[in-house]
Design a protein around this motif. Structure first.
Motif, PDB file in Angstrom:
ATOM      1  N   MET A  65       0.781  -1.242  -0.135  1.00 10.20           N
ATOM      2  CA  MET A  65       0.000   0.054  -0.167  1.00 10.20           C
ATOM      3  C   MET A  65       0.816   1.125  -0.090  1.00 10.20           C
ATOM      4  O   MET A  65       0.440   2.286  -0.465  1.00 10.20           O
ATOM      5  N   PHE A  66       2.021   1.194   0.753  1.00  7.34           N
ATOM      6  CA  PHE A  66       2.955   2.237   0.812  1.00  7.34           C
ATOM      7  C   PHE A  66       3.534   2.482  -0.692  1.00  7.34           C
ATOM      8  O   PHE A  66       3.713   3.603  -1.067  1.00  7.34           O
ATOM      9  N   GLY A  95      -7.773  -7.521  -0.964  1.00  9.71           N
ATOM     10  CA  GLY A  95      -8.945  -8.213   0.012  1.00  9.71           C
ATOM     11  C   GLY A  95      -9.555  -9.328  -0.808  1.00  9.71           C
ATOM     12  O   GLY A  95      -9.772 -10.560  -0.216  1.00  9.71           O
ATOM     13  N   GLY A  96      -9.614  -9.176  -2.232  1.00 10.67           N
ATOM     14  CA  GLY A  96     -10.014 -10.236  -2.908  1.00 10.67           C
ATOM     15  C   GLY A  96      -9.326 -11.582  -2.871  1.00 10.67           C
ATOM     16  O   GLY A  96      -9.649 -12.581  -2.701  1.00 10.67           O
ATOM     17  N   ASN A  97      -7.866 -11.254  -2.960  1.00  9.33           N
ATOM     18  CA  ASN A  97      -6.718 -12.539  -2.942  1.00  9.33           C
ATOM     19  C   ASN A  97      -6.860 -13.129  -1.635  1.00  9.33           C
ATOM     20  O   ASN A  97      -6.835 -14.528  -1.403  1.00  9.33           O
ATOM     21  N   LEU A  98      -7.022 -12.234  -0.504  1.00 13.93           N
ATOM     22  CA  LEU A  98      -7.101 -12.858   0.787  1.00 13.93           C
ATOM     23  C   LEU A  98      -8.370 -13.782   0.746  1.00 13.93           C
ATOM     24  O   LEU A  98      -8.478 -15.146   1.513  1.00 13.93           O
ATOM     25  N   VAL A 143      -7.750   2.637  -2.525  1.00 10.08           N
ATOM     26  CA  VAL A 143      -8.926   1.686  -2.349  1.00 10.08           C
ATOM     27  C   VAL A 143      -9.091   0.687  -3.204  1.00 10.08           C
ATOM     28  O   VAL A 143      -9.421  -0.491  -2.880  1.00 10.08           O
ATOM     29  N   SER A 144      -8.681   1.048  -4.481  1.00 12.46           N
ATOM     30  CA  SER A 144      -8.519  -0.195  -5.448  1.00 12.46           C
ATOM     31  C   SER A 144      -7.440  -1.223  -5.195  1.00 12.46           C
ATOM     32  O   SER A 144      -7.963  -2.387  -5.357  1.00 12.46           O
ATOM     33  N   GLU A 177      -9.392  -6.215 -12.872  1.00 13.32           N
ATOM     34  CA  GLU A 177     -10.081  -6.272 -14.330  1.00 13.32           C
ATOM     35  C   GLU A 177     -11.266  -5.351 -14.278  1.00 13.32           C
ATOM     36  O   GLU A 177     -11.687  -4.608 -15.107  1.00 13.32           O
ATOM     37  N   ILE A 178     -12.206  -5.757 -13.340  1.00  6.32           N
ATOM     38  CA  ILE A 178     -13.483  -5.170 -13.068  1.00  6.32           C
ATOM     39  C   ILE A 178     -13.351  -3.535 -12.811  1.00  6.32           C
ATOM     40  O   ILE A 178     -14.166  -2.887 -13.412  1.00  6.32           O
ATOM     41  N   PHE A 179     -12.255  -3.427 -11.984  1.00  3.70           N
ATOM     42  CA  PHE A 179     -12.376  -1.764 -11.494  1.00  3.70           C
ATOM     43  C   PHE A 179     -11.722  -1.274 -12.787  1.00  3.70           C
ATOM     44  O   PHE A 179     -12.303  -0.084 -12.945  1.00  3.70           O
ATOM     45  N   GLY A 180     -10.879  -1.696 -13.338  1.00  5.28           N
ATOM     46  CA  GLY A 180     -10.287  -0.995 -14.801  1.00  5.28           C
ATOM     47  C   GLY A 180     -11.331  -0.870 -15.640  1.00  5.28           C
ATOM     48  O   GLY A 180     -11.515   0.162 -16.383  1.00  5.28           O
ATOM     49  N   GLY A 181     -12.051  -1.969 -15.976  1.00  6.34           N
ATOM     50  CA  GLY A 181     -13.244  -1.787 -16.919  1.00  6.34           C
ATOM     51  C   GLY A 181     -14.272  -0.551 -16.489  1.00  6.34           C
ATOM     52  O   GLY A 181     -14.963  -0.151 -17.200  1.00  6.34           O
TER      53      GLY A 181
END
Length: 315
Positions: free
Chosen positions: A1-2, A289-292, A282-283, A243-247
């Motif tokens: 994140m940093f 979080g999704g990977n976790l 945030v993205s 990819e969803i966020f980029g789209g």
């Protein structure tokens, strides 16, 4: 994140965009006095070195202050919360639809390899995988909004209706078209990958042995195929969050949908570093979080993974 915050802040600082000109406008800037220009440049921190701006921003963030958005003239945290509420609903809907549809089409094509259904699914996936997101969005607007009039041209609420009077049905009605556009483009990778894994499972020795014992396609599907293709599909599904966020950035621009994607474009074009860094964080948090969650679900779907982790711990 940093690292995400550093890279985003540096890229914004190295951008050739002049924040003063981008936010004030060329005509207003030409008619402005030198003193006023200097005052605005100081307000946007144009002449402050990047590392000083980042150090000041980081110190404020650690104290709980995310700064003020230069483009929206509001606290960054407030802008992100409001925009994230719209984007998360849109992206979650598209993510679930693309995952379910992609998995179902991939399994169906793999089970019926070489048939008309298989060729149709692959053709659908190849066409969509090579189609620009904004073009699909424009086409959807032309057909379903302009031509048929089934959906509004954009925005997250009907035009002219106060925010307090917007109903849930009206919000969902405005979200249907961008969500469908975003989900259709996310189907291709999941469907093609699931199809290949399904074919691999059907060609395995244990499936051949099961066929020799008289197992039907339905028994093979529920007893062998779904169990073995679920984990790869789950991995790909959670990896597709980025990819969803980029789209969504392009979809929100086409449909004028007030979400994080549209705010990111606005912040980038205006040199609004505090807002753009916050959106990038945030993205990144969504992807992490999704990977976790995917790692946690592995053990739920396949108990052998939990047993393997436990064995490694004892070793």
């Amino acid at each position: 994140m940093f690292a995400v915050s550093v890279i985003t802040f540096v890229l914004v600082g190295l951008s050739p965009i002049d924040p003063v000109q981008a936010n004030v406008g060329q005509n207003a800037l030409l008619g402005m006095s030198d003193a006023k220009r200097a005052q605005l440049a100081a307000h946007w921190g144009v002449d402050v070195p990047i590392w000083e701006r980042y150090a000041s921003w980081l110190g404020a963030v650690l104290a709980g202050d995310w700064g003020t958005s230069l483009r929206f003239n509001a606290p960054v945290a407030q802008v992100v919360v409001v925009r994230a509420g719209n984007s998360l609903v849109l992206m979650a809907t598209a993510w679930v639809l693309s995952g379910v549809l992609g998995f179902a089409l991939g399994v169906a094509a793999g089970m019926r390899r070489g048939t008309l259904l298989d060729r149709a699914v692959r053709c659908y996936c190849y066409v969509l995988a090579s189609t620009p997101t904004f073009w699909v969005g424009l086409l959807a607007l032309m057909v379903f909004s302009v031509g048929l009039g089934w959906f509004p041209l954009g925005f997250s609420a009907p035009i002219g209706v106060p925010a307090a009077e917007v109903t849930v049905f009206q919000s969902l009605h405005c979200m249907v078209l961008p969500a469908l556009t975003l989900s259709l483009l996310g189907v291709a990778n999941i469907a093609l990958h699931t199809r290949e894994k399904t074919v691999d499972v059907l060609e395995s020795n244990y499936v051949r042995f099961a066929r020799a014992r008289g197992a039907s396609d339905r028994q093979l599907l529920w007893g062998h195929v779904l169990r073995n293709v679920a984990l790869p599909a789950l991995t790909l599904q959670f990896a597709s969050i980025s990819e969803i966020f980029g789209g969504s950035v392009l979809v929100e621009q086409v449909f004028s949908y007030p979400g994080l994607g549209q705010a990111a474009v606005t912040a980038g074009l205006g040199g609004d570093a505090p807002l753009l860094v916050a959106i990038a964080l945030v993205s990144a948090a969504l992807v992490f979080g999704g990977n976790l969650v995917a790692n946690v679900l592995y053990g739920v779907i396949d108990p052998r993974i939990r047993a393997g982790r436990a064995g490694d711990g004892r070793g």
